[in-house]
Design a protein around this motif. Structure first.
Motif, PDB file in Angstrom:
ATOM      1  N   MET A 189       3.023   2.462 -17.482  1.00 41.49           N
ATOM      2  CA  MET A 189       3.995   3.429 -18.000  1.00 41.49           C
ATOM      3  C   MET A 189       4.126   4.625 -17.060  1.00 41.49           C
ATOM      4  SD  MET A 189       5.098   1.951 -20.728  1.00 41.49           S
ATOM      5  CE  MET A 189       4.691   0.348 -19.984  1.00 41.49           C
ATOM      6  N   MET A 190       3.010   5.101 -16.516  1.00 41.96           N
ATOM      7  CA  MET A 190       3.062   6.218 -15.571  1.00 41.96           C
ATOM      8  C   MET A 190       3.913   5.864 -14.359  1.00 41.96           C
ATOM      9  SD  MET A 190      -0.916   7.545 -15.600  1.00 41.96           S
ATOM     10  CE  MET A 190      -0.661   8.908 -14.458  1.00 41.96           C
ATOM     11  N   ALA A 191       3.723   4.651 -13.854  1.00 44.42           N
ATOM     12  CA  ALA A 191       4.471   4.228 -12.664  1.00 44.42           C
ATOM     13  C   ALA A 191       5.975   4.176 -12.927  1.00 44.42           C
ATOM     14  CB  ALA A 191       3.973   2.865 -12.199  1.00 44.42           C
ATOM     15  N   GLY A 213       8.238   9.211  -9.687  1.00 46.31           N
ATOM     16  CA  GLY A 213       8.846   8.823  -8.422  1.00 46.31           C
ATOM     17  C   GLY A 213       7.838   8.680  -7.305  1.00 46.31           C
ATOM     18  N   ASP A 214       6.664   9.228  -7.495  1.00 47.41           N
ATOM     19  CA  ASP A 214       5.598   9.154  -6.495  1.00 47.41           C
ATOM     20  C   ASP A 214       4.532   8.153  -6.934  1.00 47.41           C
ATOM     21  OD1 ASP A 214       6.760  11.222  -4.947  1.00 47.41           O
ATOM     22  OD2 ASP A 214       5.899  12.714  -6.316  1.00 47.41           O
ATOM     23  N   PRO A 215       3.783   7.603  -5.992  1.00 45.47           N
ATOM     24  CA  PRO A 215       2.701   6.684  -6.370  1.00 45.47           C
ATOM     25  C   PRO A 215       1.688   7.371  -7.286  1.00 45.47           C
ATOM     26  CG  PRO A 215       3.125   6.548  -4.016  1.00 45.47           C
ATOM     27  CD  PRO A 215       3.910   7.724  -4.524  1.00 45.47           C
ATOM     28  N   MET A 224      -5.243  -5.783  -9.089  1.00 42.16           N
ATOM     29  CA  MET A 224      -3.971  -6.457  -9.377  1.00 42.16           C
ATOM     30  C   MET A 224      -2.923  -5.463  -9.876  1.00 42.16           C
ATOM     31  SD  MET A 224      -5.124  -9.896 -11.429  1.00 42.16           S
ATOM     32  CE  MET A 224      -6.324 -11.052 -10.785  1.00 42.16           C
ATOM     33  N   VAL A 225      -3.335  -4.609 -10.796  1.00 45.57           N
ATOM     34  CA  VAL A 225      -2.414  -3.627 -11.365  1.00 45.57           C
ATOM     35  C   VAL A 225      -2.054  -2.580 -10.318  1.00 45.57           C
ATOM     36  CG1 VAL A 225      -2.127  -1.898 -13.180  1.00 45.57           C
ATOM     37  CG2 VAL A 225      -3.341  -4.032 -13.670  1.00 45.57           C
ATOM     38  N   HIS A 285       1.792  -0.213  -6.778  1.00 44.65           N
ATOM     39  CA  HIS A 285       1.662   0.530  -5.519  1.00 44.65           C
ATOM     40  C   HIS A 285       1.008   1.896  -5.744  1.00 44.65           C
ATOM     41  CE1 HIS A 285       4.277  -2.605  -3.942  1.00 44.65           C
ATOM     42  NE2 HIS A 285       5.178  -2.302  -4.863  1.00 44.65           N
ATOM     43  N   THR A 286      -0.086   1.896  -6.499  1.00 49.71           N
ATOM     44  CA  THR A 286      -0.770   3.158  -6.772  1.00 49.71           C
ATOM     45  C   THR A 286      -1.631   3.564  -5.588  1.00 49.71           C
ATOM     46  OG1 THR A 286      -2.816   2.247  -7.730  1.00 49.71           O
ATOM     47  CG2 THR A 286      -0.900   2.449  -9.200  1.00 49.71           C
TER      48      THR A 286
END
Length: 629
Positions: free
Chosen positions: A277-279, A283-285, A306-307, A312-313
């Protein structure tokens, strides 16, 4: 996030000892290392330690209204403060800062005690209204933030975020509450509203307390409870869609901060859902962190990876030594009261890791209680079906006998550990659940306590805690009932206490979107069968998340932070636990049957029985006595 303290002369206006107030405040320096503030006036003193999160240049506390007649000291975050501010500005209130603290002051002026009904967030605060001579305290609905208080024999009322602040006051009674000791050795913590000391209380989650100078009443009252009012009109598809939207909103309002923000990512369903949800909202990683263990049976980092890769965190992983027991002696200082959840050790480490990158971290805490993720829920519902077939008058002697004669095989899978199941079936519903969550079952608690201490209990049993909450439970459905019991006991007493103290030790603020009270209310109204379907816990939650998370994350056996206590107590901590359990602190307390404790130790260290949970609770209690008693 912050630490708060206060001293109030309930029946007069005696001068407050500012040095004492300062010592109380500084004992919580770790909760707010950025700034500290004190306010004293005749008969009142407030203190505050600040961890700056929003409006870094202003918002210092204690904070006053415009004419200096109302002052607040506050710990937490009000996520809907901008909305409330607009309402207050429409009523004519003028604001000097951009922080949520000022909203509390004017909300009190506008709406009085009902101001808490408008707050959406985590909080513990105290307001002093000088014209009306009223002290008002409140704690958030689920108990994310702590608040201790004591009504002292000298007429002073004191409060603080942590017990250590109150213990700075020389008039605080240090007498240990025997019922709290019984509770501790059953649950592994002292459930609200008790503390380990009979003269100190915790303000329970969803409660508020109003004190008027000169009046004797000091009785908290409840302003919120989990409703569990089932909505039978919602379809499963509608529930899936609405769950995601409500979760996304709960996450969105927790992304406001003027400091670096990130998330814990364990690789489990709850933390992964929060990161997903945060992602979608950022707009930023997203900054994420995990800790890994050497033992693959407890290492979830590949699922976290995996997550992290999918979204792309900015992911950070740190290896924790599975034999990292260097923090054992630190826990008593962190938790003040006896506290026996050994996962506090890795929780401390993950908070330490997160603080290297961020000041605020979102977590997935609360998902198991909300959405029926614990395996014990499945067992309880199964046992309830069997209980419904036979009356208690038949079950108690029948299964009681089977439980007595069946051998105890700690090493076997639970399905073959029928002794525990038979013992649970011999009890009523609440007693059966109590049996499943107890660290030390009834027979072991009776064994470890001395005969003098058992007499001192006067028939009290820790199961009374659950019975008290069950009497007021809004639902009698087997699943909803035990979820409700956990939300009143295990969630605030164990889970949220663990995270608050571990995070605050590193000046890290942790936000818990799955415990947004509006989300909790809505989830509680879902039919129980969409939470637990057959053997599948979190059924609806996982179905809702299928477009967002890998199946390997959603549909795998539940794992969690684990500490190899059994091996520690037979290996590197063998002598330490023996010295503690057989030492003078426990022996001289008068609480314990020392011969029984020696038997437990000998059996465990010989490999005959697994008493690791009981020995850990004894080790933590001894550590508490060494520091505080």
């Amino acid at each position: 996030m912050c630490g708060i303290v206060g001293i109030f002369d309930r029946f007069g206006r005696k001068e407050i000892d500012r040095d004492l107030l300062g010592r109380m405040n500084e004992s919580q320096h770790h909760r707010g290392p950025d700034e500290g503030g004190l306010h004293t006036e005749p008969g009142l003193g407030f203190g505050h330690r600040r961890l700056s999160i929003i409006d870094l240049s202003s918002g210092q506390q204690p904070l006053f209204n415009k004419d200096k007649t109302v002052v607040v000291t506050y710990n937490g975050e009000i996520y809907n403060f901008r909305e409330i501010r607009r309402d207050l500005e429409a009523l004519g209130f003028e604001f000097q800062t951009h922080c949520d603290t000022e909203v509390i002051v004017y909300a009190w002026e506008a709406w009085g005690e009902s101001c808490v009904d408008r707050f959406r967030g985590m909080f513990a605060f105290a307001i002093w209204d000088r014209p009306r001579e009223i002290l008002f305290l409140a704690r958030d609905r689920l108990g994310v933030k702590p608040l201790y208080y004591a009504d002292l024999p000298n007429g002073q009322f004191i409060f603080g975020s942590e017990l250590k602040a109150l213990l700075q006051h020389p008039k605080v009674p240090r007498e240990i509450d025997p019922t709290a000791v019984e509770d501790y050795f059953a649950y592994g913590y002292v459930p609200d509203p008790k503390s380990i000391f009979s003269g100190v209380r915790k303000l329970a989650p969803g409660f508020r307390l109003r004190l008027k100078r000169g009046e004797p009443e000091c009785v908290p009252n409840c302003y919120w409870d989990v409703p569990f009012a089932v909505d039978t009109g919602i379809t499963e598809q509608q529930a899936q869609e609405e769950l995601i939207e409500r979760l996304r909103e709960a996450v969105r309002i927790r992304l406001v901060a003027d400091v670096p923000l990130g998330a814990f990512l364990s690789g489990g369903v709850d933390s992964s859902a929060v990161v997903a949800m945060m992602a979608s909202l950022s707009g930023d990683p997203v900054n994420t962190c995990s800790i890994s263990f050497g033992d693959p049976a407890f290492d979830e980092t590949r699922y976290a990876a995996m997550v992290a890769e999918r979204y792309h965190t900015g992911h950070r992983v740190e290896r924790v030594d599975p034999d990292d027991f260097s923090l054992v002696d630190r826990l008593a200082d962190l938790y003040d009261e006896p506290y026996a959840d050994s996962s506090a050790l890795p929780t401390y480490r993950v908070c330490e890791l997160a603080r290297k990158e961020v000041t605020v971290a979102l977590s997935g805490d609360g998902g198991d209680e909300n959405l029926a993720g614990y395996r014990r829920y499945r067992w309880h519902v199964y046992e309830e079906r069997i209980r419904s077939l036979l009356p208690l008058s038949v079950r108690r002697p029948l299964f009681g006998l089977l439980g007595h004669v069946y051998p105890k095989v700690d090493w076997a899978p639970k399905i073959f550990r029928a002794k525990s199941t038979f013992e649970a079936l011999a009890r009523d519903s609440v007693e059966g659940y109590f049996h499943s969550v107890s660290i030390l079952p009834d027979n072991l608690r009776e064994g470890i306590f001395s005969s003098a201490f058992r007499r001192n209990l006067q028939g009290y049993s820790a199961v009374d805690v659950l019975h008290r909450f069950a009497e007021n439970a809004p639902s009698r459905h087997p699943l909803s009932l035990v979820q409700y019991l956990d939300m009143k006991t295990y969630l605030p007493g164990d889970i949220l206490t663990k995270v608050d103290r571990a995070s605050m030790a590193h000046a890290l603020e942790v936000r818990v979107p799955l415990l947004d009270h509006k989300l909790v209310e809505w989830i509680s109204g879902l039919p129980p069968e969409v939470k637990l379907r057959g053997q599948a816990g979190k059924y609806l939650f996982k179905k809702s998340l299928e477009p967002y998370l890998p199946n390997d994350t959603l549909y795998r056996p539940k794992m969690g932070f684990a500490v190899p206590l059994a091996n520690w107590f037979r290996g590197p901590l063998k002598q330490k636990v023996r010295d503690a359990v057989m030492g003078s602190n426990l022996a001289e307390s008068g609480v314990f049957n020392m011969d029984f404790l020696k038997t437990m130790l000998d059996q465990h260290q010989a490999g005959l029985r697994d008493h690791s949970a009981g020995l850990w609770s004894l080790l933590m209690y001894e550590s508490f006595l060494r520091r505080h008693a």
